[in-house]
Structure formats: C-alpha cells, structure tokens
Design a protein around this motif. Structure first.
Motif, short mmCIF file in Angstrom:
data_model
loop_
_atom_site.label_atom_id
_atom_site.label_comp_id
_atom_site.label_asym_id
_atom_site.label_seq_id
_atom_site.Cartn_x
_atom_site.Cartn_y
_atom_site.Cartn_z
N LEU A 163 0.82 -1.21 0.00
CA LEU A 163 0.00 0.00 0.00
C LEU A 163 0.86 1.26 0.00
O LEU A 163 0.53 2.26 -0.65
CB LEU A 163 -0.92 0.00 1.21
CG LEU A 163 -2.01 -1.09 1.22
CD1 LEU A 163 -2.77 -1.07 2.55
CD2 LEU A 163 -2.99 -0.89 0.06
N TYR A 170 -6.47 -1.70 -6.96
CA TYR A 170 -5.36 -1.93 -6.04
C TYR A 170 -5.88 -2.49 -4.72
O TYR A 170 -5.25 -3.37 -4.11
CB TYR A 170 -4.59 -0.63 -5.78
CG TYR A 170 -3.72 -0.18 -6.92
CD1 TYR A 170 -3.19 -1.08 -7.83
CD2 TYR A 170 -3.42 1.17 -7.09
CE1 TYR A 170 -2.38 -0.66 -8.88
CE2 TYR A 170 -2.62 1.61 -8.13
CZ TYR A 170 -2.10 0.68 -9.02
OH TYR A 170 -1.30 1.12 -10.05
N ILE A 171 -7.00 -1.98 -4.26
CA ILE A 171 -7.58 -2.44 -3.00
C ILE A 171 -8.16 -3.85 -3.16
O ILE A 171 -7.96 -4.73 -2.31
CB ILE A 171 -8.67 -1.46 -2.52
CG1 ILE A 171 -8.02 -0.10 -2.19
CG2 ILE A 171 -9.39 -2.01 -1.29
CD1 ILE A 171 -9.02 0.99 -1.89
N LEU A 178 -5.91 -7.00 -2.86
CA LEU A 178 -5.55 -7.59 -1.56
C LEU A 178 -6.30 -8.90 -1.32
O LEU A 178 -5.73 -9.87 -0.80
CB LEU A 178 -5.85 -6.60 -0.43
CG LEU A 178 -5.01 -5.32 -0.43
CD1 LEU A 178 -5.49 -4.37 0.66
CD2 LEU A 178 -3.53 -5.66 -0.23
#
Length: 407
Positions: free
Chosen positions: A88, A151-152, A155
């Motif tokens: 992150l 991007y989140i 995870l």
C-alpha cells in the motif's frame, strides 16, 4: 527483456514498458485531435490521423498492464501484514506525488468551472466519477479512481495465494453474470467491467513463461490484434452489442458494456508481449477475428453501403490489414525503443491534458492558423516533457529513496 531492478527487486520488462509508452502516446494523440486543441480539426489529413487513435482501448490496456505488474511483483510474496503495508505504501508513493501536482495544475487554472472545495476533496480521495465529476481541465483522471479500487481489490486476490488464476476465472464468470442482470449500467457494473481487464493481466502473470529463445524471437501476428481493436472501435461494434442486449445508460460511465469486446484482443497482446503460454489461446484469437468479421457481414447482409460511412471504411481496412498481417512475424525492437517513453508514461498521462487545455485557451487570444498550431504544440511538448521527466526521473526516485531508505 525482463530483468530485475536490484534496488527495488521489481521485475522490469522493457517491452511491456514500451507498450505502456505506446498507449500513452495514443491517448495524447487522441486528445489533441478530438478536442480540437489549437484548431486541430483544420489539420490536413485530419481524418486519417483521427482514425489512428484508440485512446479508450489504450486505457483498458493500461488496466491489463497494471494487473500483470501487480501479479509478477507481489504474488510471489507472502501475504502478511508487513507485506500488505509495504504494498500500500508503494502504491501510494507511486500514484500520489505526481497526482497531487496534476491536481494543483488542473484546479488552479480551471477557468470554466472555477474552484470547488467539494470537487477538490473528492479528487484528493480518488472518488472522481464515484462521488464527484472529474474536473474538465483534466478528464483523464477518471481512470485513476478505478485503478485505486483495483489496487484495494487485489488484496483479496493476493490472499488466495496459488489459487489466484482460478479465483480470477471464477470472479470473471460471476461478474459477467451480474452484468447481464438488468438492463442498466451502474457505476458498480462499470468498475467491474474494468476489473475484468485488470484481472486478465493478473491471470496472465501467473501463466507459464515461454523459453528464452521464444521470448527473444518473433511475436507472430501481434500487429493484427491492434488492427482488430481499431476495426471494432470504428465499426462501433460495442454499441451494436449494447443495442442487442437492450442496455441503457451506457454513456454515463467511462467503462461500458461494449468494452467487453476488447477483452480478448487485449489479453492476446499482453500474453504475447510478456511471453506467457496460455492454453486455448487460439480460441481467443479466432473469437477476436470473428467479432469484426460478423459485424461487417451484418452490414453487407443488410445492404449497408460500407463506403457511405468513413468509419466503416477504415474499420474494414483495419480488418483486412489484420488478416493480411496474420502470417507475418514482427520483431520486438519497436516496443523496446519506446521503453523510455514508458518510463515516464504515468506523468505523461496525467499532465498532457491540462497543459493542452490551458495553452489552448491562452494562445487562442493571440495566435491563429499555422502559428497557433506550431507554437501550441511546441510549448505543449516542452512543458509536458519537462513536467514528466522532472517528476518521474527526478522527484519520484528521491521520494522513493526517502521513504524506503531504512528498508
């Protein structure tokens, strides 16, 4: 050639970076021509140059590249708190410094809408397109809000470990089913369609690598699939799909239902450039060719004169070019030569539009005709390159070194 950056341990592929550079150039060309900056509509041969652009599809390719890069750089790392924090942190440092400078330029000189605190805050948290409208002086920023979401979401995929390819396929099927439910295109569906492209890149990163000899050799008919994308683009096959499925509200969001038609050609391009071996790739190639072929067949069958629409003419020529080029091989050198452009492509992408926008407003007060075009393009190139090289090659390394000095 893919190599290892000894400072960051990130896998670096000059051909992939060259593809990123090509996409950035295509986006800049399209915006210069289609927004009539410096009276570009009056340029001799405007129609020809305008029919070389596939800016929207280039952004979709950016999504695929992003997914691929995240896959090769992080899926080999263990999913734990320390690595997630590091991931992150890297993403924030990669996006935010250049993004903040772009926002400063965009909001400072936006003469049409004026300064809006609400809109600025929305952009600071990457919620443009979701909560606020993207600022008109820098329309390209819409894609960054999508990128942050991906991007989140990564995870969750990262946590699945070795099962990432299977999870990507299952999620892709689920997304396609969800999209088909109801005739409306919502912001959620729009984001999920873009995520399909992102996951295709992630899926590609986990496929078997070809031999070194194969990677260094020829790419076969790669050029054909760029031609296929252009053919689908100018045929308007995406709109035909929307009409056939009776979808509504498609123009509200930047990523559309019709974009699904570009998924396979983009996938073929990325796996070919990165040298990945994928089962049943030949099926994807056949379907890619079948899409524009079927549309052209429909036009002919229902007695539409192809010559009556200039877009159809170019689309047909691109399809013929794709077929003709299919048996030929194309070397990797072209993309490798664009490597340096790829290195500053993010800055080029975020800065080029506001520079165009403000120079166009300012110079039109004093110049016209040839001198407007020449002076505008010259000043735009100098300012955009200065900003891009300065931020990507000078500012970013120092920021990275400062925050990761201890590591």
């Amino acid at each position: 050639m893919a190599d290892i950056d000894q400072k960051t341990h990130a896998i670096y592929d000059t051909r992939l970076e060259g593809l990123r550079g090509l996409c950035a150039l295509i986006v800049m060309l399209a915006h210069f021509l289609l927004f009539n900056f410096f009276h570009s509509f009056k340029i001799p041969g405007f129609s020809f140059f305008a029919h070389l652009e596939f800016a929207h599809e280039a952004v979709l390719i950016f999504f695929v590249i992003s997914g691929y890069v995240m896959g090769i750089n992080h899926l080999n790392e263990k999913y734990n708190f320390a690595n997630v924090v590091s991931y992150l942190k890297k993403r924030a440092l990669r996006l935010y410094p250049i993004y903040l400078i772009a926002l400063l330029i965009s909001f400072t000189f936006d003469t049409n809408n004026g300064f809006s605190v609400t809109q600025l805050i929305g952009h600071l948290f990457f919620t443009q397109e979701f909560l606020v409208k993207t600022i008109s002086s820098n329309t390209v920023l819409w894609s960054l809000s999508y990128e942050v979401v991906y991007y989140i979401l990564f995870l969750g995929l990262w946590k699945s470990g070795k099962n990432v390819p299977k999870v990507c396929l299952v999620l892709s099927i689920a997304i396609l089913i969800f999209i088909s439910i109801g005739p409306e295109l919502t912001i959620v569906k729009s984001v999920l369609i873009g995520w399909l492209f992102w996951m295709m890149g992630l899926f590609s990163s986990q496929q078997e690598k070809k031999t070194v000899a194969a990677i260094r050799g020829k790419w076969g008919s790669l050029f054909s699939y760029f031609s296929i994308i252009l053919s689908i683009h100018f045929l308007g096959t995406g709109q035909l799909l929307i009409q056939a499925l009776h979808f509504h509200g498609n123009y509200v969001f930047n990523v559309q239902i019709g974009d699904l038609l570009y998924l396979l050609p983009c996938f073929i391009i990325i796996v070919t450039i990165t040298g990945r071996s994928v089962k049943y790739l030949h099926v994807a190639k056949i379907i890619s060719f079948a899409i524009p072929a079927f549309h052209i067949f429909l036009l002919v069958y229902f007695r539409h004169h192809l010559l009556s629409n200039i877009d159809w003419v170019y689309a047909t020529l691109y399809f013929v070019l794709a077929v003709v080029c299919l048996p030929f091989n194309f070397a990797t050198s072209f993309f490798e030569k664009l490597n340096n452009v790829g290195r500053i492509s993010y800055a080029l992408y975020t800065f080029h539009f506001p520079v165009f926008y403000f120079l166009n407003i300012f110079l039109q007060k004093y110049l016209s005709g040839f001198w407007l075009l020449f002076t505008g393009l010259f000043c735009w190139a100098v300012i955009t390159i200065f900003l891009s090289v300065g931020t990507e090659r000078v500012l970013q390394p120092r920021i990275k070194k400062y925050f990761f000095a201890k590591a």
